[in-house]
Design an enzyme around this catalytic site. Structure first.
Site, PDB file in Angstrom:
ATOM      1  N   LYS A  14       0.813  -1.214   0.000  1.00 15.31           N
ATOM      2  CA  LYS A  14       0.000   0.000   0.000  1.00 15.31           C
ATOM      3  C   LYS A  14       0.848   1.266   0.000  1.00 15.31           C
ATOM      4  O   LYS A  14       0.499   2.239  -0.671  1.00 15.31           O
ATOM      5  CB  LYS A  14      -1.042  -0.002   1.115  1.00 15.31           C
ATOM      6  N   ARG A  90      -5.824   1.740  12.028  1.00 17.39           N
ATOM      7  CA  ARG A  90      -5.365   0.360  12.078  1.00 17.39           C
ATOM      8  C   ARG A  90      -6.196  -0.469  13.045  1.00 17.39           C
ATOM      9  O   ARG A  90      -5.909  -1.642  13.234  1.00 17.39           O
ATOM     10  CB  ARG A  90      -3.919   0.346  12.547  1.00 17.39           C
ATOM     11  N   ARG A 125      12.464  -6.462   1.232  1.00 18.15           N
ATOM     12  CA  ARG A 125      12.143  -5.039   1.196  1.00 18.15           C
ATOM     13  C   ARG A 125      13.339  -4.179   1.574  1.00 18.15           C
ATOM     14  O   ARG A 125      14.073  -4.469   2.514  1.00 18.15           O
ATOM     15  CB  ARG A 125      10.985  -4.784   2.159  1.00 18.15           C
ATOM     16  N   ARG A 158      14.429  -2.056   7.186  1.00 17.02           N
ATOM     17  CA  ARG A 158      13.774  -1.536   8.386  1.00 17.02           C
ATOM     18  C   ARG A 158      13.957  -2.492   9.555  1.00 17.02           C
ATOM     19  O   ARG A 158      13.902  -3.693   9.396  1.00 17.02           O
ATOM     20  CB  ARG A 158      12.284  -1.346   8.127  1.00 17.02           C
ATOM     21  N   ARG A 169       3.634  -8.800  13.390  1.00 19.62           N
ATOM     22  CA  ARG A 169       2.860  -7.741  12.724  1.00 19.62           C
ATOM     23  C   ARG A 169       1.659  -8.324  11.984  1.00 19.62           C
ATOM     24  O   ARG A 169       0.597  -7.712  11.926  1.00 19.62           O
ATOM     25  CB  ARG A 169       3.755  -6.934  11.793  1.00 19.62           C
TER      26      ARG A 169
END
Ligand code: ADP
Ligand code: ZN
Length: 210
Positions: A14, A90, A125, A158, A169
């Protein structure tokens, strides 16, 4: 100003979609709750100091903390702008806080990606710490390995993108965030796109339904 909410699991893409669309159209403003929080952590503000422990564990930061940051951004956004709100709300409590601000929500778009794909995606990522551009070692590599195409900074992994934290998560996503699908469906605001079409097609599909 009105708001398009991006819903989706961590790693659903997203942020990549919102970043692309905002780069193409000056009317679109990408607001990422994660980037706001990482900025506060990097600057060492009181909110950042409070948020850091939750983020490193893959837990949600307290609702009031992130809600205040989002309210501030909404308050300073004027004119003919569509805010692409990425990472907020969220959970249902945050959605209710957002409702109370009175800011008009144009649509909520779910970027749908199966959990099996998510783990791989996050493992590859890479992120630019300076301009926030996102990359993937396989799916979306930078032109020069480890270097941001846009600003030349060294890319980073990250801290919360390690496999154990990613699992946590995802658990948080299913428990806290997924109920928002039904919440916004009831209000007639929900749309869905298949988030497994590659970055370019994802962005086109998103734009078409938002
Ligand atoms: P991702 O969507 O890939 O998990 P984000 O950058 O959106 O990454 O979020 C990173 C972390 O920031 C989250 O794991 C959480 O700790 C915190 N965070 C971001 N947005 C919120 C929010 N709306 N409420 C609570 N915590 C948040
Ligand atoms: Zn960059």
């Amino acid at each position: 100003m009105n708001i398009v909410i991006l819903l989706g699991a961590p790693g659903s893409g997203k942020g990549t979609i919102a970043g692309r669309l905002a780069g193409e159209d000056p009317k679109l403003k990408h607001v990422s709750s994660g980037d706001l929080l990482r900025g506060a952590v990097a600057r060492g503000t009181p909110a950042g100091i409070e948020a850091k422990g939750y983020m490193d564990k893959g837990q949600l930061v307290p609702d009031a903390l992130i809600a205040q940051m989002i309210k501030d951004v909404i308050a300073e956004t004027e004119g003919d702008v569509i805010m692409l709100l990425d990472g907020f709300p969220r959970n249902v409590a945050q959605a209710e806080i957002l409702e109370k601000t009175g800011a008009p929500i144009r649509s909520v778009v779910l970027v749908d990606v199966p959990d099996e794909i998510i783990q791989d995606r996050i493992a590859g990522r890479r992120t630019c710490p300076k301009c926030k551009a996102g990359y993937h070692v396989k799916a979306l590599p930078p032109k020069v390995e480890g270097v941001c195409d846009k600003c030349g900074s060294d890319l980073v992994v990250r801290k919360d993108d390690n496999p154990d934290t990613v699992k946590d998560r995802l658990v948080v996503y299913h428990r806290e965030t997924e109920p928002l699908i039904a919440f916004y469906e009831k209000k007639g605001l929900l749309r869905r796109i298949d988030g497994d079409q590659g970055p370019e097609k994802n962005a086109v599909a998103f734009r078409a339904v938002m």
